[in-house]
Design a protein around this motif. Structure first.
Motif, short mmCIF file in Angstrom:
data_model
loop_
_atom_site.label_atom_id
_atom_site.label_comp_id
_atom_site.label_asym_id
_atom_site.label_seq_id
_atom_site.Cartn_x
_atom_site.Cartn_y
_atom_site.Cartn_z
N CYS A 88 0.60 -1.17 -0.02
CA CYS A 88 0.01 -0.07 -0.04
C CYS A 88 0.93 1.09 0.11
O CYS A 88 1.83 1.50 0.86
N GLU A 121 -8.16 4.60 1.90
CA GLU A 121 -8.04 3.58 1.97
C GLU A 121 -7.56 2.93 3.19
O GLU A 121 -7.69 1.57 3.64
N LEU A 176 -7.47 -1.02 5.43
CA LEU A 176 -6.40 -1.79 5.16
C LEU A 176 -5.55 -2.05 6.44
O LEU A 176 -5.05 -2.97 6.56
#
Length: 485
Positions: free
Chosen positions: A309, A320, A324
């Motif tokens: 990421c 996000e 995550l």
């Protein structure tokens, strides 16, 4: 004595550990034994690296490092060399061993110069015996500064005893003016600062002479990263055996970063690789790498995937991070993901809580990203890279790769590793994204976080070290050069 090359896992000891070892050896050996051994080792190495050198300048400082240099001068003079010494010390402050070394040098007929300017203009070899382990945080000034400047200005190669003067042997930080040596002979132990920060440029080729001090401290301060094993692959396996990697990043204008991480994960052997671009208008297939599967992140079940990421994530990565950081699976956080976490206490707490849920996490900051996470500046990180990496790993209870010259891998409960591989060819856009993807692949193949980070950093740097001459290293070529066997 032997040359230090990449491959073996050499222990690295702090300055205080080295001094303790030295004290134990002095207590065990006959008086005035250790310094003559050190001087002989320096003289032998000088003869080996410059066999035809006739005129040798030994620049000696105020401490016992000078004694090692004086002993070397006495030996080299007795072997027919023409040695000249400059000395910034005082007979009133020298140790008894250095006083004996001074007597031996004079008895051997070593030349004496009151100032560096008096040294003969044609020098074949220089020996830096100015500061050694005394190169800590003291400012370099006066006669020592003058001699360092002259050593660096000469065309002759320089051999540094223990540490190039002006380089902190513990941290690898240089205090401004420092010796640029072509060879460094580390005595008793190897020190971390020789292999990270400015140490790699300052030291040149590194050699180790233990002086028969084979007893070492129980736990080293760090370790030189060893070449990882190559596991190979079983015939009775399939793509599912090697895990899935999802790369989430590539905000508008930065799709290439996420794609590079995906290519790296693919070539490093992940079973399947998904690239989730945050740029809605970005490419949905790479014609040069059709094996990559482009998906929207919210269409994937990430619970069973390793997620990489942040590569080119921009500000869009923030949307996000809540999801995550809560994942139970392994997570590699790079670039803009780290920058976003540095600004958000809630995400920092979520990152810290992952270890308690047995979810592996690897952070891959460069020095500026590390500084943001630590709430300091880049100079403070670079002043002690080993300490900064360890502090980050403890603060967030995860594995950290602090990138740079002599990348450092740290994790709670593990001996920090300093990478001997890599070079300035990696100083180009995208190579960090390649490393993140490589770590993701290693995690997907089942390696624990620390082992995955270590294996990835070593291989990433080794590729740069063995890159064909006159061939430009780009991140794309680097990613495609990776392999899983």
């Amino acid at each position: 004595m032997h040359r230090i090359l990449a491959g073996p896992a050499y222990p690295l000891y702090s300055v205080s550990q080295t001094r303790e070892l030295e004290a134990r050896l002095i207590a065990r050996l006959a008086p005035n034994t250790l310094m003559p051994r050190a001087g002989l080792a320096v003289a032998k190495l000088a003869q080996a690296i410059a066999p035809h050198a006739q005129t040798i300048w030994i620049a000696c400082g105020p401490g016992d490092n000078a004694g090692d240099g004086l002993e070397a001068a006495a030996q080299l003079q007795s072997w027919g060399k023409n040695c000249f010494v400059t000395w910034t010390g005082s007979t009133n402050k020298m140790s008894s061993d250095t006083a004996l070394a001074l007597q031996r040098a004079r008895a051997a007929g070593v030349g004496w110069c009151n100032e560096a300017q008096e040294v003969p203009t044609k020098i074949d070899l220089c020996i830096d015996a100015l500061l050694g382990l005394g190169s800590q945080d003291r400012p370099i000034q006066g006669a020592i500064a003058t001699q360092i400047s002259q050593l660096n200005a000469l065309q002759a190669p320089t051999l540094a005893i223990d540490t190039p003067s002006g380089l902190n042997p513990q941290s690898g930080a240089a205090m401004g003016l420092h010796v640029h040596a072509q060879h460094t002979l580390s005595l008793l132990t190897l020190k971390p600062g020789l292999f990270t920060g400015q140490g790699r440029d300052a030291c040149g080729t590194i050699w180790l002479e233990t002086l028969l001090g084979h007893e070492q401290a129980a736990a080293p301060a760090a370790q030189l990263l060893a070449s990882p094993p190559q596991p190979g692959r079983r015939h009775a396996s399939h793509k599912g055996s090697y895990g899935d990697v999802a790369v989430i990043g590539g905000a508008p204008g930065m799709a290439g970063a996420a794609t590079l991480a995906g290519i790296a994960a693919l070539h490093a052997g992940a079973g399947r690789v998904y690239v989730c671009l945050l740029d809605a208008l970005g490419a949905h297939i790479d014609p040069n790498q059709p094996e990559l599967m482009y998906r929207a992140a919210d269409t994937l079940s990430l619970q069973s995937m390793v997620v990489v990421c942040g590569c080119g994530g921009g500000q869009a990565i923030a949307q996000e991070l809540d999801r995550l950081l809560a994942l139970p699976t392994a997570l590699v956080l790079d670039a803009d993901a780290l920058n976003a976490i540095a600004l958000n206490a809630n995400w920092q707490n979520a990152l810290l809580s992952r270890k308690a849920r047995h979810a592996d996490t690897v952070l891959t900051p460069h020095p500026l990203e590390a500084a943001r996470l630590l709430g300091c500046n880049t100079n403070e990180v670079q002043k002690d890279r080993l300490a900064a990496a360890q502090e980050l790993s403890q603060r967030f209870d995860c594995c950290v790769i602090l990138k740079g010259s002599g990348s450092i891998i740290a994790a709670p409960g593990q001996i920090p590793q300093v990478s001997p591989t890599g070079n300035a060819r990696l100083a180009s856009a995208g190579t960090g994204d390649v490393l993140a993807g490589l770590v993701g692949a290693r995690l997907a193949q089942g390696l624990p976080a620390f082992q995955a980070a270590c294996a990835s950093v070593y291989q990433h740097g080794q590729l740069a070290d063995t890159w064909p001459e006159k061939t430009t290293l780009t991140a794309g070529r680097l990613a495609q050069a990776l392999s899983f066997v």
